[in-house]
Design a protein around this motif. Sequence first.
Motif, PDB file in Angstrom:
ATOM      1  N   LYS A  79      74.627  35.399  95.672  1.00  0.00           N
ATOM      2  CA  LYS A  79      75.697  34.441  95.924  1.00  0.00           C
ATOM      3  C   LYS A  79      76.534  34.502  94.394  1.00  0.00           C
ATOM      4  O   LYS A  79      75.905  34.100  93.680  1.00  0.00           O
ATOM      5  CB  LYS A  79      74.957  33.004  96.118  1.00  0.00           C
ATOM      6  CG  LYS A  79      75.868  32.157  96.647  1.00  0.00           C
ATOM      7  CD  LYS A  79      75.291  30.958  97.356  1.00  0.00           C
ATOM      8  CE  LYS A  79      75.032  31.331  98.740  1.00  0.00           C
ATOM      9  NZ  LYS A  79      74.000  30.313  99.470  1.00  0.00           N
ATOM     10  N   GLY A  80      77.761  34.596  94.696  1.00  0.00           N
ATOM     11  CA  GLY A  80      78.692  34.552  93.532  1.00  0.00           C
ATOM     12  C   GLY A  80      78.377  35.754  92.367  1.00  0.00           C
ATOM     13  O   GLY A  80      79.617  35.915  91.767  1.00  0.00           O
ATOM     14  N   GLY A  95      77.689  35.953 100.031  1.00  0.00           N
ATOM     15  CA  GLY A  95      78.653  35.140  99.252  1.00  0.00           C
ATOM     16  C   GLY A  95      79.040  35.699  97.965  1.00  0.00           C
ATOM     17  O   GLY A  95      79.185  34.856  96.915  1.00  0.00           O
ATOM     18  N   GLN A 101      83.002  34.656  98.450  1.00  0.00           N
ATOM     19  CA  GLN A 101      83.638  33.781  97.521  1.00  0.00           C
ATOM     20  C   GLN A 101      84.891  33.978  97.174  1.00  0.00           C
ATOM     21  O   GLN A 101      86.062  33.193  97.108  1.00  0.00           O
ATOM     22  CB  GLN A 101      82.813  33.430  96.297  1.00  0.00           C
ATOM     23  CG  GLN A 101      81.542  32.667  96.611  1.00  0.00           C
ATOM     24  CD  GLN A 101      80.518  32.283  95.382  1.00  0.00           C
ATOM     25  OE1 GLN A 101      81.440  32.359  94.371  1.00  0.00           O
ATOM     26  NE2 GLN A 101      79.653  31.521  95.555  1.00  0.00           N
ATOM     27  N   LYS A 102      85.114  35.188  96.937  1.00  0.00           N
ATOM     28  CA  LYS A 102      86.531  35.915  96.719  1.00  0.00           C
ATOM     29  C   LYS A 102      86.412  37.256  97.208  1.00  0.00           C
ATOM     30  O   LYS A 102      85.467  38.042  97.155  1.00  0.00           O
ATOM     31  CB  LYS A 102      86.571  35.832  95.144  1.00  0.00           C
ATOM     32  CG  LYS A 102      86.688  34.734  94.516  1.00  0.00           C
ATOM     33  CD  LYS A 102      87.255  34.797  92.982  1.00  0.00           C
ATOM     34  CE  LYS A 102      87.143  33.262  92.283  1.00  0.00           C
ATOM     35  NZ  LYS A 102      87.145  33.548  90.939  1.00  0.00           N
ATOM     36  N   GLN A 104      81.385  37.692  94.998  1.00  0.00           N
ATOM     37  CA  GLN A 104      82.806  37.866  94.765  1.00  0.00           C
ATOM     38  C   GLN A 104      83.110  39.354  94.930  1.00  0.00           C
ATOM     39  O   GLN A 104      82.406  40.135  93.981  1.00  0.00           O
ATOM     40  CB  GLN A 104      83.204  37.278  93.472  1.00  0.00           C
ATOM     41  CG  GLN A 104      82.884  35.730  93.323  1.00  0.00           C
ATOM     42  CD  GLN A 104      83.111  35.295  92.081  1.00  0.00           C
ATOM     43  OE1 GLN A 104      84.100  35.131  91.910  1.00  0.00           O
ATOM     44  NE2 GLN A 104      82.017  34.794  91.346  1.00  0.00           N
TER      45      GLN A 104
END
Length: 282
Positions: free
Chosen positions: A27-28, A52, A78-79, A54
Motif C-alpha cells: 500500500k503506497g 494500492g 494511489q497514483k 503508486q
Amino acid sequence: KVLLASICVAFLAAKWTSPRFDADSLKGARVLVTGASTGIGEQMAYHYARFGAQIVITARREKVLQQVVEKCLSLGAQKAFYIAADMANESDPDKVVDYALEKLGGLDYLVLNHIGPSPFSMWKGDVDHTKWLMKVNFFSYIQMAWKALPSLEQNKGSLVVVSSLLGKITSPFVAPYTSTKFALNGFFGSLRHELAMKKSNVSISVCTLGLIDTDSAMEKVRGITDVQAYPATDAALNIIITGATRQPELFYPWFTYFIAITKDWFPSVTDYIIQNSYNYIP
Ligand code: NDP
C-alpha cells in the motif's frame, strides 16, 4: 531415489520457510514497471494497483499505456503515471527512472520486465538484430538499475528482474533472446553478491519463468510446441510476491526449478528432450 527425495525435501523446506507475503506492505509502495503496456507487465501493473501502490509504467506505445494507467486508477492505485520510451535509445532508460523519481519522490521497487520483439526461428546470422536486442533486453536493464540504486538504497528497496528458463537452459529458435537472458542472470547474480558484501539493503529478485500465455509468446509457439503455457496474471502475482518478500529467486511454474537444477546431470538426455519438444521438419 534418495537424491530425488532430498531435492524434493529441500524444495519444500525452502517453500515453507520463505517469508510470508504481507499485502499491506505494498500500500503506497512506489513502483516502476517496465514493459507494462501488454502481457505480464500489464498484469503486474493491475496487481500493484489492487494493492494500492503508486505506479509508473513504461513501454513504447503511449495510447496503450494511457489505457493501462486509467485501469490502474480504477483498480485502486494511489497514483499511476506513464512515460513512453524506447529502451533501444541510449538516453531513455535514464529518462524513465528520472521521471519515476520525480513523480513518486523515490522508488521502493524497480521491476525490469520489457523485451524487444525477436523472431522465433533458426539463427540466420542477423548480428545487428542481436546487438539491438542486447540493448533493449540487457543494457537498458543495467542502466536503469544503476540509476535507481541510490533511491532503492535509501528506501530498503527491491530490484526485480524478469528472466526466463531460457536464461538457465539453451533451446533452439531463440539464440538472440536466450543470450540476453543469460546475460541478465549473470549480471544480476554478480551484483547480488556485491550488494551483499557491501551490506546493502537492496534486494535483487531474479524471476525464472516457463512458458506464459501472453499474446506475443503464444503467437510464436503456436503449432510449434505442445508445452503447456501458464497464466500471465498468476505469473505476475508470483513475481510481485517474490519482490515484496525479498527472495533472491522465483521459479514459475514450480517445476522450472527442477529443470534448471537437473539439466546438466544427463546432458544428452536433456538435449534430446529439448530438441524433440518442437514440431520441426527439416
Ligand atoms: P510481451 O511481448 O507481452 O510484452 C513486452 C513489453 O515490452 C510490452 O509492454 C512492449 O510494449 C514492451 N517493449 C517492447 N519493445 C520495447 C522497447 N524497445 N522499449 C521499451 N519497451 C518495449 O512480453 P511478455 O509479457 O510475454 O514477457 C514479459 C517478461 O517475461 C519478459 O522479460 C520475458 O522475457 C519474460 N518471460 C516471458 C515468457 C512468456 O512465455 N511469455 C516466458 C519466460 C519469460 P510496446 O510494444 O508498447 O513497447
